[in-house]
Design a protein around this motif. Structure first.
Motif, PDB file in Angstrom:
ATOM      1  N   ARG A  72       0.833  -1.218   0.000  1.00 30.51           N
ATOM      2  CA  ARG A  72       0.000   0.000   0.000  1.00 30.51           C
ATOM      3  C   ARG A  72       0.862   1.260   0.000  1.00 30.51           C
ATOM      4  NH1 ARG A  72      -3.478  -3.112   3.129  1.00 30.51           N
ATOM      5  NH2 ARG A  72      -2.525  -2.445   5.079  1.00 30.51           N
ATOM      6  N   ALA A  76       0.921   4.102  -3.032  1.00 30.84           N
ATOM      7  CA  ALA A  76       0.651   5.515  -2.772  1.00 30.84           C
ATOM      8  C   ALA A  76       1.657   6.413  -3.488  1.00 30.84           C
ATOM      9  CB  ALA A  76       0.683   5.789  -1.264  1.00 30.84           C
ATOM     10  N   GLN A  83      -5.657   7.185  -5.925  1.00 35.27           N
ATOM     11  CA  GLN A  83      -5.646   7.037  -4.474  1.00 35.27           C
ATOM     12  C   GLN A  83      -7.048   7.113  -3.867  1.00 35.27           C
ATOM     13  OE1 GLN A  83      -2.787   6.012  -2.958  1.00 35.27           O
ATOM     14  NE2 GLN A  83      -2.204   5.928  -5.116  1.00 35.27           N
ATOM     15  N   ASN A  84      -8.020   7.479  -4.690  1.00 35.00           N
ATOM     16  CA  ASN A  84      -9.397   7.532  -4.231  1.00 35.00           C
ATOM     17  C   ASN A  84     -10.274   6.888  -5.308  1.00 35.00           C
ATOM     18  OD1 ASN A  84     -11.630   8.032  -2.710  1.00 35.00           O
ATOM     19  ND2 ASN A  84     -11.732  10.209  -3.203  1.00 35.00           N
ATOM     20  N   PRO A  85     -10.837   5.740  -5.063  1.00 35.13           N
ATOM     21  CA  PRO A  85     -10.799   4.975  -3.829  1.00 35.13           C
ATOM     22  C   PRO A  85      -9.417   4.359  -3.620  1.00 35.13           C
ATOM     23  CG  PRO A  85     -11.874   3.690  -5.524  1.00 35.13           C
ATOM     24  CD  PRO A  85     -11.603   5.049  -6.109  1.00 35.13           C
ATOM     25  N   PRO A  86      -9.050   4.132  -2.367  1.00 32.98           N
ATOM     26  CA  PRO A  86      -7.719   3.568  -2.105  1.00 32.98           C
ATOM     27  C   PRO A  86      -7.619   2.133  -2.604  1.00 32.98           C
ATOM     28  CG  PRO A  86      -8.985   3.722  -0.077  1.00 32.98           C
ATOM     29  CD  PRO A  86      -9.793   4.394  -1.147  1.00 32.98           C
ATOM     30  N   PRO A  87      -6.442   1.728  -3.050  1.00 28.57           N
ATOM     31  CA  PRO A  87      -6.256   0.344  -3.486  1.00 28.57           C
ATOM     32  C   PRO A  87      -6.506  -0.624  -2.324  1.00 28.57           C
ATOM     33  CG  PRO A  87      -4.382   1.698  -4.118  1.00 28.57           C
ATOM     34  CD  PRO A  87      -5.224   2.528  -3.211  1.00 28.57           C
ATOM     35  N   ARG A  88      -7.077  -1.774  -2.645  1.00 35.21           N
ATOM     36  CA  ARG A  88      -7.261  -2.846  -1.648  1.00 35.21           C
ATOM     37  C   ARG A  88      -6.169  -3.876  -1.857  1.00 35.21           C
ATOM     38  NH1 ARG A  88     -12.696  -5.517  -2.119  1.00 35.21           N
ATOM     39  NH2 ARG A  88     -11.714  -6.758  -0.493  1.00 35.21           N
ATOM     40  N   TYR A 107      -7.244  -2.087  -7.656  1.00 35.36           N
ATOM     41  CA  TYR A 107      -6.964  -0.653  -7.723  1.00 35.36           C
ATOM     42  C   TYR A 107      -7.692  -0.028  -8.900  1.00 35.36           C
ATOM     43  CZ  TYR A 107      -3.736  -1.904 -11.484  1.00 35.36           C
ATOM     44  OH  TYR A 107      -3.197  -2.384 -12.652  1.00 35.36           O
TER      45      TYR A 107
END
Length: 122
Positions: A72, A76, A83-88, A107
Motif C-alpha cells: 500500500r 501511494a 488514491q481515491n478509492p484507495p487500493p485494496r 486498484y
C-alpha cells in the motif's frame, strides 16, 4: 501515456518495424506496479527510495499485514494508481505451496479510472 514495453524478468521487445515496442493504458500501469514492487530496496543507484523489494522478503519472517502495508505504501507513490478509492491489498499464503505469498491488489487506474485486479506471487 506510452512507455517502453518491459515485462518483469524479460528483455526489451521489438515492434515489427524494428522500433522498441511500447506499452500504454492497463499494461503500462501493471508494468509500473510490478517494477516498483519487485525492484530491490536501494536497487536504483540514482533513486534509492524506489522499490519495495518483495523478492528480498522470500524466506523472511513477515506477517501478511506487514507485506500488505508495504505494498500500500508503494502504491501511494505510484502516479498511475488512483488514491481515491484507495487500493485494496490482500496477502495470503498459497495452501498448496507453503511459503509462497499471494498478493491480490484491486486498484483504479489514474489515467482511465478503470477498476483492475492484479495478483502477484513471490
Amino acid at each position: 501515456m506510452a512507455d517502453i514495453h518491459h515485462e518483469w524478468r524479460e528483455d526489451l521487445q521489438w515492434s515489427p518495424t524494428g522500433d522498441l515496442l511500447t506499452v500504454e493504458d492497463g499494461d503500462f500501469v501493471r508494468q509500473r506496479i510490478e517494477r516498483r514492487l519487485f525492484t530491490a530496496v536501494r536497487g536504483y543507484v540514482w533513486h534509492t527510495e524506489y522499490g519495495a523489494g518483495l523478492p528480498q522478503k522470500i524466506g523472511g519472517l513477515f506477517q501478511p499485514y506487514q507485506i500488505a502495508a508495504l505494498v500500500r505504501a508503494q502504491l501511494a507513490l505510484e502516479d498511475s494508481v488512483a488514491q481515491n478509492p484507495p487500493p485494496r491489498v490482500r496477502v495470503s499464503e498459497d495452501r498448496n505451496n507453503p511459503g509462497l505469498q499471494i498478493v491480490r491488489i484491486d486498484y483504479q487506474e489514474a489515467p482511465s479510472g478503470r477498476q483492475i485486479g492484479l495478483t502477484l506471487s513471490f
